[in-house]
Design a protein around this motif. Structure first.
Motif, PDB file in Angstrom:
ATOM      1  N   ASN A  69       0.416  -0.711   0.302  1.00 43.25           N
ATOM      2  CA  ASN A  69       0.063  -0.039   0.399  1.00 43.25           C
ATOM      3  C   ASN A  69       0.883   1.793   0.312  1.00 43.25           C
ATOM      4  O   ASN A  69       0.688   1.742   0.898  1.00 43.25           O
ATOM      5  N   ASN A  70       2.087   1.437  -0.976  1.00 39.48           N
ATOM      6  CA  ASN A  70       2.840   2.137  -0.644  1.00 39.48           C
ATOM      7  C   ASN A  70       2.280   3.683  -1.266  1.00 39.48           C
ATOM      8  O   ASN A  70       1.014   4.008  -1.707  1.00 39.48           O
ATOM      9  N   LEU A  71       2.569   4.348   0.070  1.00 38.26           N
ATOM     10  CA  LEU A  71       1.907   6.059  -0.238  1.00 38.26           C
ATOM     11  C   LEU A  71       1.542   6.587  -1.498  1.00 38.26           C
ATOM     12  O   LEU A  71       0.199   7.158  -1.547  1.00 38.26           O
ATOM     13  N   VAL A  72       2.282   6.463  -2.306  1.00 37.04           N
ATOM     14  CA  VAL A  72       2.658   7.623  -3.240  1.00 37.04           C
ATOM     15  C   VAL A  72       1.788   6.379  -4.357  1.00 37.04           C
ATOM     16  O   VAL A  72       0.271   7.267  -5.167  1.00 37.04           O
ATOM     17  N   VAL A 124       9.571   6.121   4.293  1.00 40.65           N
ATOM     18  CA  VAL A 124      10.526   4.791   3.373  1.00 40.65           C
ATOM     19  C   VAL A 124       9.902   4.607   1.901  1.00 40.65           C
ATOM     20  O   VAL A 124      10.296   4.791   1.306  1.00 40.65           O
ATOM     21  N   GLY A 125       8.846   4.247   2.215  1.00 39.60           N
ATOM     22  CA  GLY A 125       7.889   4.488   1.238  1.00 39.60           C
ATOM     23  C   GLY A 125       8.363   5.068   0.167  1.00 39.60           C
ATOM     24  O   GLY A 125       8.216   5.150  -0.665  1.00 39.60           O
ATOM     25  N   PHE A 126       7.645   6.375   0.779  1.00 39.02           N
ATOM     26  CA  PHE A 126       7.929   7.775   0.437  1.00 39.02           C
ATOM     27  C   PHE A 126       8.921   7.628  -0.844  1.00 39.02           C
ATOM     28  O   PHE A 126       9.131   8.398  -1.640  1.00 39.02           O
ATOM     29  N   MET A 127      10.085   7.679  -0.137  1.00 35.18           N
ATOM     30  CA  MET A 127      11.249   7.682  -0.471  1.00 35.18           C
ATOM     31  C   MET A 127      11.941   6.563  -1.052  1.00 35.18           C
ATOM     32  O   MET A 127      12.172   6.949  -2.516  1.00 35.18           O
ATOM     33  N   LEU A 128      11.081   5.536  -1.094  1.00 38.57           N
ATOM     34  CA  LEU A 128      11.507   4.886  -2.510  1.00 38.57           C
ATOM     35  C   LEU A 128      10.907   4.732  -3.604  1.00 38.57           C
ATOM     36  O   LEU A 128      11.054   5.172  -4.911  1.00 38.57           O
ATOM     37  N   ALA A 129       9.336   5.435  -3.396  1.00 36.73           N
ATOM     38  CA  ALA A 129       9.132   5.606  -5.168  1.00 36.73           C
ATOM     39  C   ALA A 129       9.785   6.981  -5.428  1.00 36.73           C
ATOM     40  O   ALA A 129       9.802   7.281  -6.599  1.00 36.73           O
ATOM     41  N   ILE A 130      10.388   8.224  -4.652  1.00 35.16           N
ATOM     42  CA  ILE A 130      10.685   9.532  -5.306  1.00 35.16           C
ATOM     43  C   ILE A 130      12.234   9.122  -5.979  1.00 35.16           C
ATOM     44  O   ILE A 130      11.842   9.837  -6.849  1.00 35.16           O
ATOM     45  N   VAL A 131      12.997   8.456  -5.223  1.00 32.62           N
ATOM     46  CA  VAL A 131      14.110   7.492  -5.585  1.00 32.62           C
ATOM     47  C   VAL A 131      14.276   7.137  -6.848  1.00 32.62           C
ATOM     48  O   VAL A 131      14.849   7.572  -8.118  1.00 32.62           O
TER      49      VAL A 131
END
Lengths: 208, 211
Positions: free
Chosen positions: A20-23, A158-165
């Protein structure tokens, strides 16, 4: 307290980072996701700042709900939920002051990162991923124990960071490709995000 | 903005030239999240319009009292108050829809469109202009949400639902097996918005070239 098991915590962490990745699944934090994903290192800095704010805000808003608003409602009106209408105002105050702290810290110790984040740093206040995660923590039954709430908030960051990177990595390469003019900028970024979201849909069904 | 806009021009610019979603690319989160049906899009648009109108009104009335360094805090608190009102109203009268919109009603608080209007217009303009601007932006936002809602619901579920549950239009049953389920799932939101933004850019380019 029941519900605090290692398996449960791992499930929450994996759930919020991948399934359920926030992005991609929750549509939270889209503005910085589109705005600060041009270069990998800026994106990483933004991801770290958001992870920090989201974890702190998650912990503090948990405390506000469980240690202040519920007991106060109980003792003043005899109903635990009587003061719940203050929830939004209280949450946004906490987040705004957290962001102010991070801003001051970065300005003092990491000036290059501070200037490259620019206007998006104060805008973390209006990053819906943070308020969204805090609200979800309060809505979900499995994140009621403090540890679980903390893990959920951290995982959300962390999920947000993963998505944006990931997005920044793709966009660095996208600069060299020949994109039709009307789609340049936001259009192509949204299409790429759509395909990424499709990939993340593949995680559906892992855990609960 | 070189010249002063009249109230009507301010109103119109929010709907078309400065559409908050399709041109300014603000308020993306609710745009993507709740446009899986026309009903959700319209209710969300109405709630956000109410909040932006009230927040612009209050900010404009208080504009001479607000000190610059606390203005963002004042905006946020004003908005949070009206969002609480909107949220409780929806929960009382349209429970089903409010459950579907979930956290996205409280998330109007952090919708950049509303803070942007307070900062750009309401803090330095009179009540009339601020209200005209708020209505324009609110309608523009609702319009953008509805465009996406229509595309996604029609392709994804083969029908269009109005607030209250009435069906505006249902595609023939033969469409059913060909429904693009992906359109009502998250990836469909990104893809649709990407294409719509592309089309809007293309139209604007063409309009400029023709003028």
């Amino acid at each position: 307290m029941d519900g605090v098991t290692l398996g449960g915590i791992t499930g929450i962490l994996l759930g919020v980072v991948l399934v359920n990745n926030l992005v991609f699944q929750g549509f939270l934090g889209i503005c910085p996701f589109l705005g600060v994903s041009r270069k990998v290192d800026t994106a990483f800095g933004m991801g770290c700042a958001v992870t920090f704010v989201i974890t702190m805000a998650g912990a503090i808003t948990w405390a506000i709900m469980h240690l202040i608003l519920h007991p106060l409602g109980e003792s003043l009106f005899g109903d635990k939920l009587a003061l719940n209408f203050l929830q939004y105002v209280a949450f946004i105050m906490v987040i705004a002051s957290m962001v102010q702290l991070v801003e001051m810290y970065l300005k003092r110790f990491f000036p290059p990162l501070y200037s490259s984040l620019g206007v998006f740093l104060p805008l973390i206040t209006t990053n819906c991923a943070i308020l969204g995660a805090c609200l979800y923590i309060y809505m979900k039954p499995e994140t009621q124990p403090f540890i679980n709430a903390l893990v959920y908030a951290f995982g959300g960051g962390v999920g947000f960071m993963l998505a944006i990177v990931i997005m920044a990595g793709i966009r660095e390469h996208l600069r060299f490709s020949n994109v039709p003019k009307p789609l340049q900028g936001a259009g192509i970024t949204l299409l790429v995000a759509g395909i990424l979201a499709l990939a993340f849909t593949g995680f559906t069904g892992i855990g609960k | 903005m070189a010249k002063e806009l009249t109230n009507f021009e301010q109103f119109k610019s929010g709907i078309l030239d400065n559409n908050p979603v399709l041109v300014q690319l603000l308020g993306m989160c609710p745009t993507l999240a709740i446009t899986n049906s026309l009903e959700n899009a319209l209710v969300m648009g109405a709630a956000a319009t109410f909040v932006v109108v009230m927040s612009n009104l209050i900010t404009s009335l208080l504009r001479n009292l607000i000190k610059p360094h606390v203005r963002i805090l004042i905006f946020t608190l004003t908005i949070a108050t009206f969002v609480t009102i909107a949220d409780l109203t929806l929960k009382a009268h349209m429970y089903e829809v409010s459950k579907q919109l979930g956290a996205f009603i409280p998330l109007i608080i952090v919708n950049c469109i509303i803070i942007c209007r307070a900062e750009v217009v309401a803090i330095k303009s009179g009540v009339g202009k601020s209200l005209a601007d708020a209505f324009g932006i609110g309608i523009g936002f609702t319009l953008a949400l509805s465009i996406l809602g229509v595309i996604r619901e029609l392709l994804g579920s083969g029908s269009l639902t109005l607030p209250g549950g009435a069906k505006l239009l249902t595609l023939p049953a033969a469409f059913e097996p060909h429904a693009w389920i992906i359109m009502i799932l998250p990836p469909g939101a990104f893809l649709t918005l990407g294409v719509v933004v592309g089309v809007v850019n293309w139209l604007r380019e063409r309009g400029k070239a023709g003028a």
